[in-house]
Design a protein around this motif. Structure first.
Motif, PDB file in Angstrom:
ATOM      1  N   SER A  86       0.816  -1.217   0.000  1.00  0.00           N
ATOM      2  CA  SER A  86       0.000   0.000   0.000  1.00  0.00           C
ATOM      3  C   SER A  86       0.848   1.266   0.000  1.00  0.00           C
ATOM      4  N   ILE A  87       2.165   1.116  -0.245  1.00  0.00           N
ATOM      5  CA  ILE A  87       3.088   2.264  -0.208  1.00  0.00           C
ATOM      6  C   ILE A  87       3.324   2.771  -1.626  1.00  0.00           C
ATOM      7  N   PRO A  88       3.059   4.055  -1.902  1.00  0.00           N
ATOM      8  CA  PRO A  88       3.286   4.580  -3.255  1.00  0.00           C
ATOM      9  C   PRO A  88       4.767   4.597  -3.626  1.00  0.00           C
ATOM     10  N   LEU A  89       5.075   4.171  -4.838  1.00  0.00           N
ATOM     11  CA  LEU A  89       6.425   4.272  -5.389  1.00  0.00           C
ATOM     12  C   LEU A  89       6.545   5.471  -6.323  1.00  0.00           C
ATOM     13  N   THR A  90       5.429   6.130  -6.611  1.00  0.00           N
ATOM     14  CA  THR A  90       5.403   7.283  -7.504  1.00  0.00           C
ATOM     15  C   THR A  90       5.652   8.557  -6.699  1.00  0.00           C
ATOM     16  N   SER A  91       6.598   9.368  -7.166  1.00  0.00           N
ATOM     17  CA  SER A  91       6.970  10.578  -6.438  1.00  0.00           C
ATOM     18  C   SER A  91       5.951  11.692  -6.673  1.00  0.00           C
ATOM     19  N   GLY A  92       6.086  12.771  -5.901  1.00  0.00           N
ATOM     20  CA  GLY A  92       5.245  13.939  -6.106  1.00  0.00           C
ATOM     21  C   GLY A  92       5.487  14.602  -7.438  1.00  0.00           C
ATOM     22  N   TYR A 120      17.406  16.195  -3.473  1.00  0.00           N
ATOM     23  CA  TYR A 120      16.988  15.575  -2.222  1.00  0.00           C
ATOM     24  C   TYR A 120      15.460  15.536  -2.222  1.00  0.00           C
ATOM     25  N   THR A 121      14.919  14.382  -1.896  1.00  0.00           N
ATOM     26  CA  THR A 121      13.463  14.248  -1.823  1.00  0.00           C
ATOM     27  C   THR A 121      13.099  13.538  -0.536  1.00  0.00           C
ATOM     28  N   ASP A 132       5.433  15.622  -0.519  1.00  0.00           N
ATOM     29  CA  ASP A 132       6.880  15.471  -0.603  1.00  0.00           C
ATOM     30  C   ASP A 132       7.549  16.829  -0.743  1.00  0.00           C
ATOM     31  N   THR A 133       8.771  16.863  -0.263  1.00  0.00           N
ATOM     32  CA  THR A 133       9.604  18.063  -0.319  1.00  0.00           C
ATOM     33  C   THR A 133      10.800  17.763  -1.199  1.00  0.00           C
ATOM     34  N   TYR A 134      10.986  18.585  -2.198  1.00  0.00           N
ATOM     35  CA  TYR A 134      12.062  18.378  -3.168  1.00  0.00           C
ATOM     36  C   TYR A 134      12.995  19.578  -3.161  1.00  0.00           C
ATOM     37  N   SER A 135      14.299  19.292  -3.149  1.00  0.00           N
ATOM     38  CA  SER A 135      15.305  20.346  -3.244  1.00  0.00           C
ATOM     39  C   SER A 135      16.265  19.984  -4.364  1.00  0.00           C
ATOM     40  N   GLY A 136      16.448  20.891  -5.325  1.00  0.00           N
ATOM     41  CA  GLY A 136      17.331  20.636  -6.456  1.00  0.00           C
ATOM     42  C   GLY A 136      18.343  21.749  -6.643  1.00  0.00           C
ATOM     43  N   ASN A 137      19.589  21.357  -6.885  1.00  0.00           N
ATOM     44  CA  ASN A 137      20.662  22.322  -7.106  1.00  0.00           C
ATOM     45  C   ASN A 137      21.488  21.879  -8.304  1.00  0.00           C
ATOM     46  N   THR A 138      21.898  22.821  -9.130  1.00  0.00           N
ATOM     47  CA  THR A 138      22.814  22.498 -10.225  1.00  0.00           C
ATOM     48  C   THR A 138      24.110  23.291 -10.061  1.00  0.00           C
ATOM     49  N   PHE A 139      25.195  22.648 -10.520  1.00  0.00           N
ATOM     50  CA  PHE A 139      26.526  23.246 -10.417  1.00  0.00           C
ATOM     51  C   PHE A 139      27.229  23.109 -11.762  1.00  0.00           C
ATOM     52  N   GLU A 140      28.214  23.943 -11.977  1.00  0.00           N
ATOM     53  CA  GLU A 140      29.038  23.812 -13.170  1.00  0.00           C
ATOM     54  C   GLU A 140      29.751  22.459 -13.166  1.00  0.00           C
ATOM     55  N   ASP A 195      13.399  24.787  -4.630  1.00  0.00           N
ATOM     56  CA  ASP A 195      12.684  23.896  -3.706  1.00  0.00           C
ATOM     57  C   ASP A 195      11.248  23.776  -4.189  1.00  0.00           C
ATOM     58  N   GLN A 196      10.682  22.605  -4.001  1.00  0.00           N
ATOM     59  CA  GLN A 196       9.279  22.417  -4.352  1.00  0.00           C
ATOM     60  C   GLN A 196       8.622  21.501  -3.331  1.00  0.00           C
ATOM     61  N   LYS A 197       7.413  21.843  -2.948  1.00  0.00           N
ATOM     62  CA  LYS A 197       6.599  20.993  -2.092  1.00  0.00           C
ATOM     63  C   LYS A 197       5.307  20.684  -2.842  1.00  0.00           C
ATOM     64  N   ARG A 198       4.963  19.423  -2.880  1.00  0.00           N
ATOM     65  CA  ARG A 198       3.737  19.021  -3.563  1.00  0.00           C
ATOM     66  C   ARG A 198       2.892  18.206  -2.594  1.00  0.00           C
TER      67      ARG A 198
END
Length: 696
Positions: free
Chosen positions: A118-124, A322-323, A354-362, A383-386
């Motif tokens: 019963s645990i979702p494997l699909t992310s926000g 990070y999620t 869910d809480t998502y944090s994304g960062n890009t670097f050179e 950052d994104q929260k869904r």
């Protein structure tokens, strides 16, 4: 066309084989009983637990079917289900489409919801990954085709339900197994299980490695899975599950047509130079409590957490993500009567955040003296929260001895928050609530045959990149895709339950088609650009023939004949209306047989035909159709009392067919280079397995 002729030939051959089997039955020894096919039991979270009595097209993969190949790659097994097409590149990148839904997704799988128990494997972010869990830890997979289940969120493409492996026999058992094969393939597994009256424990560890057959394609994954039940009583139990995965997979990426035809083992030059890879640690855990409230009402309530820490150096940047997701689900089920009419019901609610944090670097790999990726200055930070919740219910009423009606509804409400630190912006947005109804009629002329008709509505939420403008802000004009599915089908047992046949005919039209346009190396913007049309026929045949008291022959056929096209589609001034849908073959056929003996020796053979695949919306480029043959033989035997062993060896892609195991839809040419559509599939490859199991 050749594909349709071939499908008809295989179908005729299969039916002839079954007929011959029935004729030969009378020649066997009278004391020998021909084994019947077992009636398939599905997840207890459905309103029915019998596949035969379910008015929906559901593909079932049993434990033995999941392990019928080399127990390392789920792609071969998933593709035996009619209407389902999974593409994969060396374990690292995969895409699943159901009846053409999700075929145009650039990378990964969306528009399909997946659950482990019963645990979702699909992310926000609407992304689904089912590759992390070791095949040997799965008991069964159910694939609901189309938006037929309001209980599982009315996903436009359907839902994938994975049942965890739990011990079914009392006592203790332990096992060890190894798989080794071409291109440095090595998988080692350990497992232990304990099953007593009060509870059970199942713990397993696996490590999967391969050098890869292409440049920059080494792969390493290891994981630990813990699952079981506690506090078992007559009317209640607590189930628990946790899975930890560490993965590091180098990425060869896609190549152009010239490289595919002349040097398929090569990787994309920039990915090879940067030694691009993805690496992550993920943890999925959940608890579920089932209890009986009264004689007529049961409840199942679960809570879960999902954490993922990912690092992906790519030629154009380095992505850190990070999620952290949490959620809960409660479901009531039971039955009651209105006068003389018996009614079964399911009703509940599901919440996910869910809480998502994304960062890009050179990525300074060009300045790193050939050592690969090197992190430079930060480029972006978001950052994104869904958050969403589904309220669902489903009813089944027996109108008479022969007729049943099922009705269901799902209500979804989704909102999200986006913080773009680079642009110093903060936004919140929510979609209008979405109602997804479902209605089915089931006719049961007898206990071994059913016919059904259903109509249902489904939807698919945009992924994060599809909700953004080129400036990185939320595009409030984006709408979820939605559509109605009409389906007529039948499920039949013949010849005293030795032949199972299933056929379904469907028609679906998708509105507000989402198109992700690439505006940068890793930047896309979304738009609702039209409609797609999906219709087809799916056929499943399973036969069990006990030739005599020594040999048993099992055979199957799965065929999909489809028509997927753009009904109305204008993109950047180009009218693609009437073109074939990108990324999915119209026709697919799988045939297989397994010969088993009383000595424990067996032989398996399976064959797959995949039609040509349109690679762009303009239909100016197609991948070639292909045929794959796999062979396997093995021996199961007892060494000592309670100590058993399994030895096996196999050959995949026996004819060394050159084919694209994954295509990149609508690949864009850079400069004077050709578009990089192709991920080459494995050439002929070999493997062997050995395992020991001890029952205490």
């Amino acid at each position: 066309m050749i594909p349709k002729k071939y499908c008809f030939f295989v179908f005729t051959l299969f039916v002839s084989l079954n007929t011959f089997a029935q004729e030969q039955k009378s020649k066997t020894i009278d004391s020998v009983k021909t084994e019947k096919l077992k009636e398939i039991v599905i997840s207890p979270l459905h309103i029915n637990n019998s596949l035969l009595d379910t008015p929906a097209s559901i593909g079932i993969l049993s434990k033995s079917e999941l392990l019928q190949n080399n127990s390392t790659d789920i792609t071969t097994v998933i593709n035996t289900v009619p209407g389902v097409f999974m593409q994969s590149s060396n374990f690292t990148t995969s895409r699943i489409s159901i009846r053409g839904i999700g075929a145009r997704t650039t990378y990964g799988t969306n528009k399909i919801r997946a659950f482990y128990g019963s645990i979702p494997l699909t992310s926000g972010n609407s992304e689904t990954v089912i590759d992390d869990i070791d095949l040997e830890n799965l008991n069964q997979i159910e694939i609901i085709k189309g938006p037929l289940s309001s209980i599982y969120g009315a996903g436009l493409g359907g839902a994938i339900l994975i049942s965890p492996q739990l011990s079914k026999t009392n006592g203790q058992s332990a096992g060890i197994s190894s798989v080794f094969g071409s291109y440095g393939l090595l998988k080692n597994s350990l497992n232990y299980s304990l099953n007593e009256n009060e509870g059970s424990l199942n713990i397993s560890y696996h490590n999967l490695k391969t050098d890869g057959w292409r440049e920059n394609s080494a792969y390493n994954r290891e994981g630990i899975t813990l699952a079981g039940e506690l506090f078992r009583k007559q009317n209640s139990k607590l189930s628990y599950f946790t899975n930890y995965t560490y993965l590091k997979a180098f990425i060869p990426s896609s190549i152009n047509k010239d490289a595919f035809e002349n040097n398929p083992q090569s990787g994309a030059a920039t990915w090879v130079a940067s030694k691009g890879y993805k690496e992550y640690k993920s943890t999925l855990s959940g608890l579920a409590y089932d209890f009986k409230i009264s004689d007529n009402v049961n409840n199942s309530t679960s809570v879960f957490i999902n954490y993922k820490d990912s690092n992906e150096p790519r030629p154009f940047d380095i992505l850190r993500q990070y999620t952290f997701a949490t959620g809960a689900r409660t479901q009531f089920s039971g039955n009651f009567k209105i006068k003389e009419t018996g009614i079964d019901f399911i009703a509940g609610v599901e919440y996910f955040t869910d809480t998502y944090s994304g960062n890009t670097f050179e990525n300074l790999y060009q300045q790193n003296n050939g050592q690969g990726s090197l992190q430079g200055n930060q480029l972006t930070e978001t950052d994104q929260k869904r958050h969403f919740y589904n309220i669902f219910s489903q009813l089944k009423a027996s109108l008479s001895k022969y007729f049943e009606v099922q009705a269901g509804i799902n209500y979804n409400k989704t909102r999200f928050e986006l913080t773009n630190y680079t642009e110093n912006s903060d936004q919140e947005y929510s979609y209008d609530g979405i109602f997804s109804p479902q209605l089915s009629l089931l006719f049961k002329p007898n206990k071994e045959q059913t016919v059904y008709f259903s109509v249902s509505r489904g939807f698919s939420l945009p992924a994060t990149e599809e909700t953004l403008t080129s400036e990185g802000t939320i595009n409030t004009d984006i709408k979820p895709e939605n559509g109605y599915n009409f389906e007529l089908g039948g499920k039949f047992y013949f010849f005293n339950k030795k032949l199972y046949t299933e056929i379904s005919v469907y028609r679906m039209e998708i509105k507000d088609l989402l198109v992700a346009k690439r505006v940068g190396d890793d930047q896309y913007v979304g738009a609702n650009a039209g409609k797609t049309f999906h219709e087809g026929i799916e056929i499943t045949l399973n036969h069990n023939w006990q030739i005599n008291r020594f040999f048993v022959l099992n055979s199957y056929l799965g065929a999909s004949l489809g028509k997927y096209e753009f009904k109305e589609f204008v993109d950047s001034g180009n009218d693609y209306s009437g073109n074939k849908l990108t990324g999915v073959p119209a026709n697919k056929v799988n045939v297989g047989l397994s010969l088993n003996t009383r000595l424990g020796i067996y032989f398996n053979a399976d064959y797959q035909f995949v039609d040509a695949v349109p690679m762009n919306d303009a239909n100016t480029a197609f991948s070639d159709s292909y045929n794959i043959i796999n062979l396997k033989t093995g021996y199961r035997f007892e060494i000592l009392p309670n100590l058993t062993s399994h030895l096996a060896a196999g050959i995949n892609n026996v004819t060394n067919e050159k084919y694209a195991s994954l295509i990149l839809p609508n690949a864009v040419a850079v400069g004077n280079a050709s578009p990089r559509y192709y991920y080459p599939g494995l050439p002929v490859n070999y493997y062997g397995t050995i395992s020991l199991n001890y029952l205490f």
